[in-house]
Design an enzyme around this catalytic site. Structure first.
Site, short mmCIF file in Angstrom:
data_model
loop_
_atom_site.label_atom_id
_atom_site.label_comp_id
_atom_site.label_asym_id
_atom_site.label_seq_id
_atom_site.Cartn_x
_atom_site.Cartn_y
_atom_site.Cartn_z
N ASP A 31 21.14 7.04 0.70
CA ASP A 31 20.13 6.73 1.71
C ASP A 31 20.67 7.17 3.07
N ASN A 35 15.26 4.78 7.91
CA ASN A 35 14.32 3.66 8.02
C ASN A 35 14.87 2.42 7.32
N ALA A 81 13.34 7.81 -1.79
CA ALA A 81 13.55 8.30 -0.42
C ALA A 81 12.34 9.10 0.07
N LEU A 83 9.59 9.45 3.94
CA LEU A 83 8.96 8.84 5.11
C LEU A 83 7.59 8.40 4.64
N SER A 124 2.02 7.39 -4.89
CA SER A 124 1.20 6.45 -4.13
C SER A 124 -0.24 6.49 -4.60
N TYR A 149 1.05 12.37 4.91
CA TYR A 149 1.91 11.55 4.04
C TYR A 149 1.37 11.59 2.61
N LYS A 153 2.78 13.38 -1.08
CA LYS A 153 2.93 12.74 -2.39
C LYS A 153 2.15 13.53 -3.45
N PHE A 178 0.37 0.73 -5.61
CA PHE A 178 -0.76 0.31 -4.79
C PHE A 178 -0.21 -0.37 -3.53
N ASN A 179 -0.42 -1.66 -3.30
CA ASN A 179 0.06 -2.22 -2.03
C ASN A 179 1.16 -3.26 -2.26
N ARG A 231 -7.84 -4.77 -0.91
CA ARG A 231 -6.75 -3.97 -1.45
C ARG A 231 -6.11 -4.64 -2.66
N ASP A 295 -9.42 4.83 6.21
CA ASP A 295 -9.42 3.62 5.38
C ASP A 295 -10.60 3.63 4.41
P1 NAD Z 1 11.20 2.47 3.05
O1 NAD Z 1 11.02 3.31 4.26
O2 NAD Z 1 11.56 1.05 3.21
O3 NAD Z 1 12.29 3.13 2.08
C1 NAD Z 1 12.50 4.52 2.05
C2 NAD Z 1 14.00 4.73 2.18
O4 NAD Z 1 14.29 6.10 2.07
C3 NAD Z 1 14.55 4.25 3.53
O5 NAD Z 1 15.67 3.43 3.31
C4 NAD Z 1 14.94 5.54 4.26
O6 NAD Z 1 16.07 5.35 5.09
C5 NAD Z 1 15.24 6.46 3.08
N1 NAD Z 1 15.03 7.89 3.35
C6 NAD Z 1 13.91 8.48 3.87
N2 NAD Z 1 14.09 9.81 3.94
C7 NAD Z 1 15.33 10.08 3.43
C8 NAD Z 1 16.09 11.25 3.24
N3 NAD Z 1 15.64 12.46 3.60
N4 NAD Z 1 17.33 11.15 2.69
C9 NAD Z 1 17.83 9.93 2.34
N5 NAD Z 1 17.16 8.76 2.50
C10 NAD Z 1 15.92 8.86 3.05
O7 NAD Z 1 9.87 2.62 2.19
P2 NAD Z 1 9.42 1.80 0.88
O8 NAD Z 1 8.23 0.97 1.28
O9 NAD Z 1 10.58 1.18 0.23
O10 NAD Z 1 8.87 3.00 -0.03
C11 NAD Z 1 9.70 3.55 -1.02
C12 NAD Z 1 8.92 4.66 -1.68
O11 NAD Z 1 7.69 4.14 -2.19
C13 NAD Z 1 8.54 5.79 -0.72
O12 NAD Z 1 8.62 7.02 -1.41
C14 NAD Z 1 7.07 5.48 -0.38
O13 NAD Z 1 6.35 6.65 -0.05
C15 NAD Z 1 6.60 4.90 -1.68
N6 NAD Z 1 5.43 4.01 -1.53
C16 NAD Z 1 5.51 2.95 -0.68
C17 NAD Z 1 4.37 2.11 -0.55
C18 NAD Z 1 4.39 0.95 0.40
O14 NAD Z 1 3.28 0.47 0.78
N7 NAD Z 1 5.54 0.45 0.82
C19 NAD Z 1 3.21 2.36 -1.27
C20 NAD Z 1 3.19 3.46 -2.12
C21 NAD Z 1 4.32 4.29 -2.25
C1 WQD Z 2 -4.52 -2.98 4.23
C2 WQD Z 2 -5.88 -3.38 4.78
C3 WQD Z 2 -6.57 -2.10 6.69
C4 WQD Z 2 -3.44 -3.46 9.38
C5 WQD Z 2 -0.95 1.16 2.39
C6 WQD Z 2 0.06 1.75 3.27
C7 WQD Z 2 0.18 3.22 3.09
C8 WQD Z 2 0.30 3.57 1.65
C9 WQD Z 2 -0.69 2.88 0.78
C10 WQD Z 2 2.31 4.37 0.74
C11 WQD Z 2 -6.70 -2.17 5.18
C12 WQD Z 2 -6.36 -3.56 7.06
C13 WQD Z 2 -4.23 -3.29 8.25
C14 WQD Z 2 -3.99 -4.07 10.53
C15 WQD Z 2 -6.07 -4.33 9.37
N1 WQD Z 2 1.64 3.36 1.31
N2 WQD Z 2 -5.51 -3.72 8.26
N3 WQD Z 2 -5.29 -4.49 10.48
O1 WQD Z 2 -4.13 0.96 4.30
O2 WQD Z 2 -4.05 0.14 1.91
O3 WQD Z 2 -2.19 1.57 2.85
O4 WQD Z 2 -0.71 1.50 1.06
O5 WQD Z 2 1.85 5.10 -0.07
O6 WQD Z 2 1.35 3.58 3.80
O7 WQD Z 2 -0.37 1.55 4.61
O8 WQD Z 2 -2.50 -0.82 3.57
O9 WQD Z 2 -1.53 -2.71 4.81
O10 WQD Z 2 -2.15 -0.60 6.09
O11 WQD Z 2 -3.94 -2.09 5.20
O12 WQD Z 2 -7.24 -4.71 9.36
O13 WQD Z 2 -3.31 -4.24 11.60
O14 WQD Z 2 -5.68 -4.15 5.98
O15 WQD Z 2 -7.71 -1.58 7.31
O16 WQD Z 2 -8.04 -2.44 4.85
P1 WQD Z 2 -3.35 0.47 3.16
P2 WQD Z 2 -2.44 -1.56 4.99
#
Ligand code: NAD
Ligand code: WQD
Length: 337
Positions: A31, A35, A81, A83, A124, A149, A153, A178-179, A231, A295
């Site tokens: 890592d 972030n 890993a 963003l 995602s 973003y 994916k 999902f979320n 969601r 959204d």
């Molecule tokens: P996060 O930002 O907490 O974790 C990502 C980690 O990857 C961080 O620790 C960051 O420092 C590291 N990183 C980023 N770019 C890097 C690089 N180039 N080299 C090495 N390390 C790197 O995010 P998260 O919420 O834990 O998400 C993890 C994975 O799940 C991500 O791929 C994200 O897209 C995916 N995802 C997250 C959500 C969500 O809502 N949290 C939903 C769907 C998919």
């Molecule tokens: C949930 C609901 C907003 C904030 C998430 C991540 C996205 C992706 C998929 C990685 C929505 C509402 C939110 C606020 C609000 N992750 N909301 N006020 O949009 O489903 O997407 O999952 O793949 O990075 O964001 O989740 O938590 O942003 O929003 O009203 O200040 O809450 O409109 O309906 P979302 P969210």
């Protein structure tokens, strides 16, 4: 044999590392902490009472990857890993494509040279785009994504699919999360969001902590029972445990497979606020604002494939998610920064 967890200091990655270690699986974490805080490694060592192998570097660093694959007996890569901010990606598309897409290509190339042929990718639900039938099923077409973003994916899913086609001994699984919300029950791990959060639950927590004045609810005229968007939330520990199911199922997997990782249950913004207020005893002030660009009113997962093939389904309910999330914030009001 060990599992390389890229992004293992992040929110989902660190919870998955915890579950892997709990089941006696050797882990190597890579890592670059762009972030995440190094403190999460210390927290993981504290909870598991184990010394972790942590390499602070970037997945685009080929020398680092070559040395890592030479030094450790890696059987599988879990690739977290990336963003992940939709909002940031709209302003910095090249950063997102280079970090997420180019980074994954380099990782796959170095895995192939090192003959490491098991790959589990964090995808995602946003790859389903804006016009996919609901509930989202893995056989739905994907595309029409609304931001760099989600497009990163989507591109990576196509890259993995095509790569596996010409490398038939390679196995790859894309998990469409999902979320994810919540935190480990100890309150030692959680979502370490820096700055003003984009996501709903961390934002509500900041309002409850008095850091932010009120929550802006993006849209209250959706075609849903209370007009606010819905969601599919799932507990981050359920999500982490699901990765163990995938690992155990890998011997049966041929080529490239996709699974939804969701709960299949939906909650609206107003419902989440009410549950949070009940659990925390805090009042959340809010104001209705126009809808947020990109959204959707409502989407949730068809969870049958993961249940039938992996034997995995989300178990923890929304109350547990919010209780564990709030416990993390009470214990770490400033995150780990
Ligand atoms: P996060 O930002 O907490 O974790 C990502 C980690 O990857 C961080 O620790 C960051 O420092 C590291 N990183 C980023 N770019 C890097 C690089 N180039 N080299 C090495 N390390 C790197 O995010 P998260 O919420 O834990 O998400 C993890 C994975 O799940 C991500 O791929 C994200 O897209 C995916 N995802 C997250 C959500 C969500 O809502 N949290 C939903 C769907 C998919
Ligand atoms: C949930 C609901 C907003 C904030 C998430 C991540 C996205 C992706 C998929 C990685 C929505 C509402 C939110 C606020 C609000 N992750 N909301 N006020 O949009 O489903 O997407 O999952 O793949 O990075 O964001 O989740 O938590 O942003 O929003 O009203 O200040 O809450 O409109 O309906 P979302 P969210």
């Amino acid at each position: 044999m060990a599992i390389l967890v890229t992004g293992g200091a992040g929110y989902i990655g660190s919870h998955t590392v915890l579950i892997l270690l709990k089941y006696g699986i050797e882990v190597v974490i890579l890592d670059n902490l762009c972030n995440a805080s190094h403190k999460i490694i210390n927290r993981l060592e504290k909870i598991t009472n184990k010394k972790l192998i942590f390499i602070e570097n970037n997945i685009v660093n080929r020398i680092c990857l070559k040395n890592l694959f030479k030094k450790y007996d890696i059987s599988t890569v879990m690739h977290f890993a990336a963003l992940k901010s939709i909002n940031d990606s709209l302003h910095q598309p090249l950063l997102y494509y280079s970090n997420n897409v180019t980074g994954t290509i380099i990782l796959l190339e170095e895995m192939l040279s090192a003959n490491i042929r098991n790959f589990i990718f964090s995808s995602s639900a946003t790859v389903y785009g804006i016009d996919s039938p609901i509930p989202y099923c893995e056989t739905n077409s994907i595309g029409h994504t609304t931001n760099p973003y989600s497009t990163s994916k989507l591109m990576i899913e196509f890259i993995i699919r095509d790569f596996v086609k010409v490398n038939p001994s390679f196995k790859a699984v894309a998990l469409r999360y999902f979320n994810p919300v919540g935190a480990h029950e100890s309150g030692e791990l959680g979502e370490n969001s820096t700055g003003v959060p984009n996501n709903l639950l961390p934002y509500i927590a900041q309002v409850a902590l008095g850091r932010l004045k009120k929550l802006n609810i993006f849209g209250n005229n959706y075609n849903t029972p209370d007009g606010t968007a819905q969601r599919d939330y799932l507990h981050v520990i359920d999500l982490a445990e699901g990765h163990l199911n995938v690992l155990n199922h890998l011997p049966k997997i041929k080529g490239y497979k996709v699974y939804n990782f969701g709960s299949g249950k939906i909650f609206s913004v107003l419902e989440v606020i009410k549950i949070f207020e009940k659990i925390s005893g805090k009042k959340i002030l809010f104001e209705y604002k126009p809808r947020r660009e990109g959204d959707l009113p409502s989407f949730w997962a068809d969870t049958s494939l993961a249940k039938n093939e992996l034997g995995w389904q989300a178990k923890r309910d929304i109350y547990t998610m919010i209780r564990d999330m709030w416990n993390w914030y009470i214990k770490n009001p400033n995150g780990l920064n």
